[in-house]
Design a protein around this motif. Structure first.
Motif, PDB file in Angstrom:
ATOM      1  N   GLY A   1      -6.944   3.469  32.292  1.00  0.00           N
ATOM      2  CA  GLY A   1      -5.676   4.135  32.050  1.00  0.00           C
ATOM      3  C   GLY A   1      -4.655   3.324  31.268  1.00  0.00           C
ATOM      4  O   GLY A   1      -3.532   3.765  31.067  1.00  0.00           O
ATOM      5  N   MET A   2      -5.037   2.138  30.826  1.00  0.00           N
ATOM      6  CA  MET A   2      -4.130   1.281  30.056  1.00  0.00           C
ATOM      7  C   MET A   2      -4.559   1.277  28.590  1.00  0.00           C
ATOM      8  O   MET A   2      -5.745   1.359  28.296  1.00  0.00           O
ATOM      9  CB  MET A   2      -4.171  -0.152  30.591  1.00  0.00           C
ATOM     10  N   PRO A   3      -3.604   1.163  27.652  1.00  0.00           N
ATOM     11  CA  PRO A   3      -3.977   1.107  26.237  1.00  0.00           C
ATOM     12  C   PRO A   3      -4.904  -0.076  25.967  1.00  0.00           C
ATOM     13  O   PRO A   3      -4.683  -1.175  26.466  1.00  0.00           O
ATOM     14  CB  PRO A   3      -2.649   0.921  25.509  1.00  0.00           C
ATOM     15  N   GLY A   4      -5.948   0.193  25.192  1.00  0.00           N
ATOM     16  CA  GLY A   4      -6.909  -0.853  24.856  1.00  0.00           C
ATOM     17  C   GLY A   4      -6.964  -1.067  23.354  1.00  0.00           C
ATOM     18  O   GLY A   4      -5.987  -1.469  22.732  1.00  0.00           O
ATOM     19  N   ASP A   5      -8.117  -0.748  22.753  1.00  0.00           N
ATOM     20  CA  ASP A   5      -8.311  -0.952  21.321  1.00  0.00           C
ATOM     21  C   ASP A   5      -7.433  -0.009  20.514  1.00  0.00           C
ATOM     22  O   ASP A   5      -7.185   1.132  20.906  1.00  0.00           O
ATOM     23  CB  ASP A   5      -9.771  -0.720  20.940  1.00  0.00           C
ATOM     24  N   VAL A   6      -6.989  -0.500  19.361  1.00  0.00           N
ATOM     25  CA  VAL A   6      -6.141   0.272  18.466  1.00  0.00           C
ATOM     26  C   VAL A   6      -6.884   0.445  17.144  1.00  0.00           C
ATOM     27  O   VAL A   6      -7.435  -0.511  16.609  1.00  0.00           O
ATOM     28  CB  VAL A   6      -4.791  -0.446  18.217  1.00  0.00           C
ATOM     29  N   GLY A   7      -6.905   1.665  16.638  1.00  0.00           N
ATOM     30  CA  GLY A   7      -7.525   1.928  15.343  1.00  0.00           C
ATOM     31  C   GLY A   7      -6.456   2.113  14.281  1.00  0.00           C
ATOM     32  O   GLY A   7      -5.453   2.782  14.505  1.00  0.00           O
ATOM     33  N   TRP A   8      -6.666   1.466  13.146  1.00  0.00           N
ATOM     34  CA  TRP A   8      -5.777   1.621  11.992  1.00  0.00           C
ATOM     35  C   TRP A   8      -6.579   2.347  10.921  1.00  0.00           C
ATOM     36  O   TRP A   8      -7.619   1.857  10.486  1.00  0.00           O
ATOM     37  CB  TRP A   8      -5.348   0.267  11.443  1.00  0.00           C
ATOM     38  N   TYR A   9      -6.109   3.511  10.499  1.00  0.00           N
ATOM     39  CA  TYR A   9      -6.805   4.311   9.508  1.00  0.00           C
ATOM     40  C   TYR A   9      -5.923   4.414   8.266  1.00  0.00           C
ATOM     41  O   TYR A   9      -4.795   4.889   8.342  1.00  0.00           O
ATOM     42  CB  TYR A   9      -7.103   5.708  10.058  1.00  0.00           C
ATOM     43  N   ILE A  10      -6.467   4.005   7.144  1.00  0.00           N
ATOM     44  CA  ILE A  10      -5.720   4.054   5.886  1.00  0.00           C
ATOM     45  C   ILE A  10      -6.388   5.100   5.007  1.00  0.00           C
ATOM     46  O   ILE A  10      -7.611   5.095   4.841  1.00  0.00           O
ATOM     47  CB  ILE A  10      -5.711   2.684   5.183  1.00  0.00           C
ATOM     48  N   SER A  11      -5.584   5.997   4.446  1.00  0.00           N
ATOM     49  CA  SER A  11      -6.110   7.036   3.565  1.00  0.00           C
ATOM     50  C   SER A  11      -5.272   7.083   2.293  1.00  0.00           C
ATOM     51  O   SER A  11      -4.168   6.554   2.221  1.00  0.00           O
ATOM     52  CB  SER A  11      -6.120   8.385   4.274  1.00  0.00           C
ATOM     53  N   TRP A  12      -5.835   7.748   1.298  1.00  0.00           N
ATOM     54  CA  TRP A  12      -5.144   7.880   0.015  1.00  0.00           C
ATOM     55  C   TRP A  12      -5.568   9.173  -0.626  1.00  0.00           C
ATOM     56  O   TRP A  12      -6.737   9.549  -0.597  1.00  0.00           O
ATOM     57  CB  TRP A  12      -5.499   6.701  -0.888  1.00  0.00           C
ATOM     58  N   LYS A  13      -4.613   9.888  -1.192  1.00  0.00           N
ATOM     59  CA  LYS A  13      -4.909  11.103  -1.918  1.00  0.00           C
ATOM     60  C   LYS A  13      -4.465  10.930  -3.346  1.00  0.00           C
ATOM     61  O   LYS A  13      -3.452  10.282  -3.641  1.00  0.00           O
ATOM     62  CB  LYS A  13      -4.153  12.286  -1.314  1.00  0.00           C
TER      63      LYS A  13
ATOM     64  N   LEU B   1       0.800  -1.226   0.000  1.00  0.00           N
ATOM     65  CA  LEU B   1       0.000   0.000   0.000  1.00  0.00           C
ATOM     66  C   LEU B   1       0.834   1.278   0.000  1.00  0.00           C
ATOM     67  O   LEU B   1       0.517   2.218  -0.731  1.00  0.00           O
ATOM     68  CB  LEU B   1      -0.962  -0.006   1.192  1.00  0.00           C
ATOM     69  N   ALA B   2       1.871   1.341   0.818  1.00  0.00           N
ATOM     70  CA  ALA B   2       2.684   2.560   0.893  1.00  0.00           C
ATOM     71  C   ALA B   2       3.278   2.946  -0.473  1.00  0.00           C
ATOM     72  O   ALA B   2       3.222   4.129  -0.837  1.00  0.00           O
ATOM     73  CB  ALA B   2       3.777   2.423   1.944  1.00  0.00           C
ATOM     74  N   PRO B   3       3.801   1.999  -1.245  1.00  0.00           N
ATOM     75  CA  PRO B   3       4.343   2.385  -2.555  1.00  0.00           C
ATOM     76  C   PRO B   3       3.289   2.942  -3.513  1.00  0.00           C
ATOM     77  O   PRO B   3       3.614   3.630  -4.464  1.00  0.00           O
ATOM     78  CB  PRO B   3       4.918   1.075  -3.114  1.00  0.00           C
ATOM     79  N   ARG B   4       2.025   2.678  -3.241  1.00  0.00           N
ATOM     80  CA  ARG B   4       0.927   3.162  -4.085  1.00  0.00           C
ATOM     81  C   ARG B   4       0.332   4.472  -3.568  1.00  0.00           C
ATOM     82  O   ARG B   4      -0.701   4.922  -4.039  1.00  0.00           O
ATOM     83  CB  ARG B   4      -0.143   2.093  -4.187  1.00  0.00           C
ATOM     84  N   GLY B   5       0.963   5.062  -2.552  1.00  0.00           N
ATOM     85  CA  GLY B   5       0.544   6.371  -2.082  1.00  0.00           C
ATOM     86  C   GLY B   5      -0.404   6.378  -0.893  1.00  0.00           C
ATOM     87  O   GLY B   5      -0.901   7.434  -0.518  1.00  0.00           O
ATOM     88  N   PHE B   6      -0.674   5.230  -0.310  1.00  0.00           N
ATOM     89  CA  PHE B   6      -1.544   5.196   0.859  1.00  0.00           C
ATOM     90  C   PHE B   6      -0.782   5.649   2.095  1.00  0.00           C
ATOM     91  O   PHE B   6       0.418   5.457   2.202  1.00  0.00           O
ATOM     92  CB  PHE B   6      -2.078   3.775   1.093  1.00  0.00           C
ATOM     93  N   GLN B   7      -1.516   6.261   3.029  1.00  0.00           N
ATOM     94  CA  GLN B   7      -0.931   6.662   4.303  1.00  0.00           C
ATOM     95  C   GLN B   7      -1.603   5.852   5.408  1.00  0.00           C
ATOM     96  O   GLN B   7      -2.767   5.479   5.292  1.00  0.00           O
ATOM     97  CB  GLN B   7      -1.158   8.150   4.580  1.00  0.00           C
TER      98      GLN B   7
END
Length: 50
Positions: A34-46, A17-23
């Motif tokens: 107070g402890m880290p829980g769920d993690v969100g992964w957000y992929i965008s492209w311009k 994905l990164a070589p195709r311009g995705f962030q």
């Protein structure tokens, strides 16, 4: 979910994905007791002209 899934997902992002311009933006979206829980992964492209 396999404990190795996040690494496999990141490796896929880097290789495909990164070589195709995705962030990628990753953030902790939940802090139970107070402890880290769920993690969100957000992929965008311009478009290149933006």
């Amino acid at each position: 979910m396999s404990p190795r899934f996040p690494r496999r997902a990141f490796d896929f992002y880097v290789k495909e994905l990164a070589p195709r311009g995705f962030q990628l933006q990753v953030e902790i979206i939940d802090w139970p007791d107070g402890m880290p829980g769920d993690v969100g992964w957000y992929i965008s492209w311009k478009h290149p002209e933006e």
